[in-house]
Write an enzyme that holds these catalytic residues in place. Structure first.
Site, mmCIF file in Angstrom:
data_model
loop_
_atom_site.group_PDB
_atom_site.id
_atom_site.type_symbol
_atom_site.label_atom_id
_atom_site.label_comp_id
_atom_site.label_asym_id
_atom_site.label_seq_id
_atom_site.Cartn_x
_atom_site.Cartn_y
_atom_site.Cartn_z
ATOM 1 N N ARG A 121 -8.580 -6.490 -1.588
ATOM 2 C CA ARG A 121 -9.049 -5.296 -0.848
ATOM 3 C C ARG A 121 -8.853 -5.415 0.669
ATOM 4 N NH1 ARG A 121 -13.390 -5.556 -4.648
ATOM 5 N NH2 ARG A 121 -12.987 -4.081 -6.318
ATOM 6 N N LYS A 143 1.431 2.040 9.790
ATOM 7 C CA LYS A 143 2.028 2.582 8.563
ATOM 8 C C LYS A 143 2.664 1.425 7.815
ATOM 9 C CE LYS A 143 3.243 7.357 9.696
ATOM 10 N NZ LYS A 143 4.361 8.292 9.901
ATOM 11 N N GLU A 185 15.526 5.077 18.407
ATOM 12 C CA GLU A 185 14.071 5.293 18.465
ATOM 13 C C GLU A 185 13.571 5.173 19.910
ATOM 14 O OE1 GLU A 185 12.454 6.420 15.930
ATOM 15 O OE2 GLU A 185 13.601 5.793 14.168
ATOM 16 N N LYS A 234 3.680 4.908 21.907
ATOM 17 C CA LYS A 234 3.293 5.040 20.501
ATOM 18 C C LYS A 234 1.792 4.791 20.333
ATOM 19 C CE LYS A 234 4.252 4.205 15.729
ATOM 20 N NZ LYS A 234 5.126 3.724 14.678
ATOM 21 N N GLU A 244 -1.728 10.817 11.142
ATOM 22 C CA GLU A 244 -0.723 11.887 11.212
ATOM 23 C C GLU A 244 -1.229 13.243 10.714
ATOM 24 O OE1 GLU A 244 3.315 10.433 10.608
ATOM 25 O OE2 GLU A 244 3.852 12.388 9.827
ATOM 26 N N ARG A 248 0.792 12.930 15.741
ATOM 27 C CA ARG A 248 1.676 11.808 15.362
ATOM 28 C C ARG A 248 3.026 12.276 14.799
ATOM 29 N NH1 ARG A 248 0.022 5.944 12.684
ATOM 30 N NH2 ARG A 248 2.161 5.193 12.551
ATOM 31 N N ASN A 252 8.476 11.912 14.814
ATOM 32 C CA ASN A 252 9.574 12.191 13.882
ATOM 33 C C ASN A 252 10.654 13.094 14.471
ATOM 34 O OD1 ASN A 252 8.741 10.796 11.451
ATOM 35 N ND2 ASN A 252 6.985 12.167 11.512
ATOM 36 N N HIS A 255 14.047 13.295 12.860
ATOM 37 C CA HIS A 255 13.988 12.612 11.566
ATOM 38 C C HIS A 255 14.168 13.545 10.369
ATOM 39 C CE1 HIS A 255 12.720 9.332 14.076
ATOM 40 N NE2 HIS A 255 12.533 8.522 13.059
ATOM 41 N N HIS A 259 16.742 12.315 7.727
ATOM 42 C CA HIS A 259 16.467 11.997 6.320
ATOM 43 C C HIS A 259 17.478 12.678 5.411
ATOM 44 C CE1 HIS A 259 12.081 11.069 7.592
ATOM 45 N NE2 HIS A 259 12.848 10.017 7.677
ATOM 46 N N HIS A 272 19.737 4.084 9.878
ATOM 47 C CA HIS A 272 18.664 5.040 10.168
ATOM 48 C C HIS A 272 18.796 5.561 11.609
ATOM 49 C CE1 HIS A 272 14.772 6.927 10.045
ATOM 50 N NE2 HIS A 272 14.308 6.177 11.026
#
Ligand code: NAD
Ligand code: GLY
Length: 363
Positions: A121, A143, A185, A234, A244, A248, A252, A255, A259, A272
């Protein structure tokens, strides 16, 4: 310890919870002191890959550490490797009070962080990122995830590390393509700087514009400053919106297009960062077409992306297929694609108010 710079991530919803993010040149060798400052753990499990272990394993000397060395590659960020990490942790009798350390790029960071979030946990977790992308993006903000056969990063959590140690000296062994992936980025932060926090004013666009040569030559002072500024921007966003719900999403920028590019080419043709750089240009084209930004800013932004030479020549995509793929983006809601678009100089906003025709025009 060599020169370093410390920043803080502070999440108000978790009142007692904030962590340090230390950026420096040649600080890896002090990792033992570093981790012991941030955790009371007696035992450590370092998750890395073959390549990073080979290159830098000898510099990361942490007492009582066991090493889990995974295969190198995005395709190993999966359930199978996760199970192996957890099995190994159990076999080594790692306790809840112990600590998992991610040592590598975003792949090691994401899977080690996810393992830490569910092992008994939750154990302590420390990030030691070794790619530019991981130092400016994936190691900060909590994340953590693995991929599922249905898509990337579909199984994961928000799980903040106890600390992040970014040693820019390890970036010297990145190949140029990998460095550029991180730089895409980095440039993104310049285009969202003014939306991150009112009290930050790095004039990051100007800094990047003036320091391209130094950055490509890995000038330690300039590179440390670059990583620190990105992390600070960030952190400012994560401090306001950890999970998010709103702000947040601006991380992206580019992005949604990226994607689609990556998915249409099976994640094998472009990195990427290449897809993100191309996607940012598409986002700027869309913003200009919608009248959100003026031509001066548009030209300035595109010039920076071009000067850094981040986009390889791209194949022509079938527009219908491209558009369809954009709905797979995690930001899509109620059958609508949500775009992060430049809204004014160095600011970005999320909007669904874009027609299919407008998207087709910028593809
Ligand atoms: P990666 O971890 O696969 O690293 C890229 C390559 O660089 C690998 O071959 C790796 O072995 C090698 N490498 C690592 N450090 C090196 C060094 N110092 N010198 C030489 N080679 C080195 O990929 P990445 O680009 O770092 O990260 C991509 C991953 O990050 C993806 O899985 C993506 O989903 C994830 N990501 C997560 C977040 C987040 O917020 N959690 C954000 C962005 C990306
Ligand atoms: N990489 C985007 C985020 O952390 O939100």
């Amino acid at each position: 310890m060599n020169q370093s710079n410390s920043l803080k991530v502070h999440i108000p919803q978790k009142a007692a919870y904030s962590y340090d993010l230390v950026v420096g040149n040649g600080i890896l060798e002090n990792a033992d002191d570093f981790v012991k400052k941030y955790t009371n753990a007696k035992n450590f499990l370092i998750v890395t890959n073959e390549k990073v272990k080979e290159l830098y394993g000898k510099y990361l000397k942490i007492d009582s550490a066991k090493w889990f060395v995974m295969k190198d590659g995005e395709r190993y960020k999966n359930f199978d490797t996760l199970k192996k990490i957890l099995d190994f942790a159990l076999q080594q009798k790692l306790q809840r009070t112990d600590c998992i350390i991610a040592f590598g790029g975003g792949v090691a960071g994401d899977i080690a962080g996810f393992a830490a979030s569910i092992y008994m946990r939750g154990t302590d977790f420390i990030q030691i990122p070794t790619t530019l992308l991981a130092q400016v993006d994936s190691s900060v903000g909590g994340k953590v995830a693995i991929n599922h056969e249905k898509g990337k990063n579909l199984i994961g959590a928000f799980y903040q590390p106890k600390a992040v140690l970014a040693d820019i000296s390890v970036l010297k062994t990145l190949d140029l393509r990998q460095l550029k992936t991180g730089l895409a980025e980095v440039l993104k932060y310049a285009f969202i700087e003014k939306s991150c926090a009112a009290d930050l004013n790095y004039r990051f666009y100007d800094f990047l514009n003036q320091n391209k040569e130094e950055i490509y030559n890995l000038n330690p002072e300039i590179l440390s400053k670059t990583v620190s500024i990105c992390c600070s921007l960030k952190a400012a966003i994560v401090n306001q919106d950890e999970t998010e719900k709103g702000l947040r999403t601006i991380l992206n920028l580019g992005h949604t297009f990226a994607h689609a590019i990556e998915n249409l080419t099976n994640y094998t043709v472009y990195t990427h960062g290449e897809a993100v750089a191309a996607g940012m240009k598409m986002a700027f084209n869309l913003s200009l077409a919608k009248g959100f930004i003026d031509k001066d800013y548009y030209n300035k932004a595109c010039k920076l992306i071009d000067d850094y030479d981040l986009i390889p020549s791209m194949q022509n995509f079938d527009k219908e297929k491209f558009y369809d793929k954009m709905f797979l983006d995690k930001k899509a809601q109620n059958g609508k694609i949500r775009f992060v678009l430049p809204s004014e100089n160095f600011k970005a906003e999320t909007t669904s108010d874009v027609t299919k025709e407008q998207v087709f025009e910028v593809l």
